[in-house]
Design an enzyme around this catalytic site. Sequence first.
Site, PDB file in Angstrom:
ATOM      1  CD  GLU A   1      -1.831  -2.374   1.441  1.00  0.00           C
ATOM      2  OE1 GLU A   1      -0.667  -2.643   1.830  1.00  0.00           O
ATOM      3  OE2 GLU A   1      -2.720  -3.236   1.355  1.00  0.00           O
TER       4      GLU A   1
ATOM      5  CG  HIS B   1     -10.890  -6.516   6.738  1.00  0.00           C
ATOM      6  ND1 HIS B   1     -10.043  -7.108   7.634  1.00  0.00           N
ATOM      7  CD2 HIS B   1     -10.341  -6.735   5.517  1.00  0.00           C
ATOM      8  CE1 HIS B   1      -9.038  -7.682   6.995  1.00  0.00           C
ATOM      9  NE2 HIS B   1      -9.186  -7.466   5.703  1.00  0.00           N
TER      10      HIS B   1
END
Lengths: 330, 342
Positions: free
Chosen positions: B78, B147
């Site tokens: 990322e 999440h």
Amino acid sequence: MTETNGTKQNGAELDAEHWLQAYEQMVRIRSFEEAANELYTSARMPGIAHLYIGEEAIAVGMCEVLRQDDYITSTHRGHGHCLAKGAALDRMFAELLGKEAGYCRGKGGSMHIADQETGNLGANGIVGGSAGIATGAGMSIKLRGTDQVAVCFFGDGALGQGLLYESMNMAQLWKLPVIYVCENNQYGEYTHNSKTAAGSMIGRATGFGVHAQGIDGQDIRTVYSTARLVVDRARNGGGPAFLVCNTYRFRGHHVGDIDRPYRTREEEEEWAKRDPLKLLEDWLTKTRQADASVFERIQQDVQTAVDEAVNFALEAPFPEESEVERHVYA
Amino acid sequence: MSTLKNGIVCSPAIHAPGEREITFSQAIREAVAEEMARDERVFVIGEDVAEAGSVFKVLVGLLDEFGADRVIDSPISEAGIAGIGVGAAITGMRPIVDIMFGDFTTLVMDQMINQAAKTHYMSGGKLTVPMVLRTTLGASRRSAAQHSQSLHALFSHIPGLKVAVPATPYDAKGLMKSAIRDDNPVVIFEDKMLYQQKGPVPEGEYVLPLGQADVKRAGEDITIVATSSMVYTALEAVDKLAEAGISAELVDPRTTTPLDTETLIESARKTSRALVVDEGYQQYGVTGELAAVIADGAFYYLDAPVKRIGAMNVPVPFSPAMEDLTIPSADYVFETAKAMCG
């Protein structure tokens, strides 16, 4: 003084004029840094600066093979990179002093000088922080289909940053024209890299299949010839390279680090024998391409230019207060 | 003005008779595809964006349409891809960096906060970073604490970044297109639970300005400010309030930065009460900022203190029995608003 050396050693294909230009560029960086130090110690410069003295051969050797439209990313110890890529002394000093005439209108300072006209995408206050940016420039080059190259300068301290490895992995996957130049000056701030970097430095890149070399960063002829090789390779689609340039930070971590208790004076004296300016002087003298009078003239000319640039910066106005809210958004 | 089946009021230009309806997901995809066709500098990079069309299938088909050079599957890196986005943007491209879960944006923080957000300023206005970081927010998918977070407040805190939190397919498309064309780094948060939400989206070209709130429902007695999927939660409450004889005005800021303070304040001055609802953690969150803006701007017009409802200040738990407790519910919004009007 312009008698050329007929041997085929490093850089021998270049004439004396080229090497004297490189010498002048190294002297310019050295004199700039000495003046920055003087501005700090005389309390005329806000903040601090991280001096590049001792490492000049790397920035100059690399940038000598770059075109103006090639990119570099730089570090907190970045004055040398900026100057080597073509930045002007006066606007550099103006930025160090927080003046509006500076490269960043006084908003960046010593650690953030950027100059798109010379392809300088910016120095960076985050160690290793520009690895992604340089790699993104490489991606941009690939997508735009140009033959530019991006050079990412960083110190051995950045070997501790994961972003570097994410970036090199992708650069190799996609054959991006990025040269990762590790200026291994032995210390991350005040800690020797024997305490912070396990294993092989070169191996960090070869593990990704990236072309990697460890070289003498004090010898500009070695840096130049290696740079020529990896930059041409990248420009022709050969993908990234990783160079570990062994060098030494002649001064402290920053201008205020004057005692340097973390290393010995003996170690410093050993490295001082390998001053990159002196090494080039010696070679040019030995090969009878130049002599002391030439070096002195260059040093004097540069000093005059540095003095003028310092005066320009000292006299330049600070930014207006209204400037503070400008450029938050484009 | 006309009212849609889900209660959202749109201007006639938005909701013309016979207009097609598409999902939020399709709206995002259309926006990206249109901008990629319009501007060859636009490309997408992220984990599973190409072959898989992204983990939520939002980008399906882009690979076939634009090729692997412009729709790029990346390693699970990322920070690296965000950095590539910044570098590519500075050097003339318009990258869209895809971070599949908002929770993973913690990994791109240096690139977004210290690099993307500050490059224009630190360079004295010379360099620009026209990049989009698209990611998700929202709980209730039973995905547990890593999440499910809504972390848009983190980015909204940073000068130099813009942050969009669209609620409807129409807004999503218009804001995404503006974000791609914007010369600044823009973070778009898409609620995972909204991807299948349908709404009217005109066929033709349009963009929505970043920094313009939308009054989703006009009312008189209380202003409810809600973001992203909380717009639907609030709408449910607004309907119940109407049954209870309370006319609520629903304002969707659509972007948290820049924030349309004028519309928020104007609405609160008109109704004399304001309640802010957002799915981020309540502490130090978007609700706090919005409530403060309203309190500052409408204080002398208010009949009650500004209230706010955010997510509970706990990591999002897995068990449905607990997870649902942590996010603002329509009932709680209704009860709170009703009490404020009592």
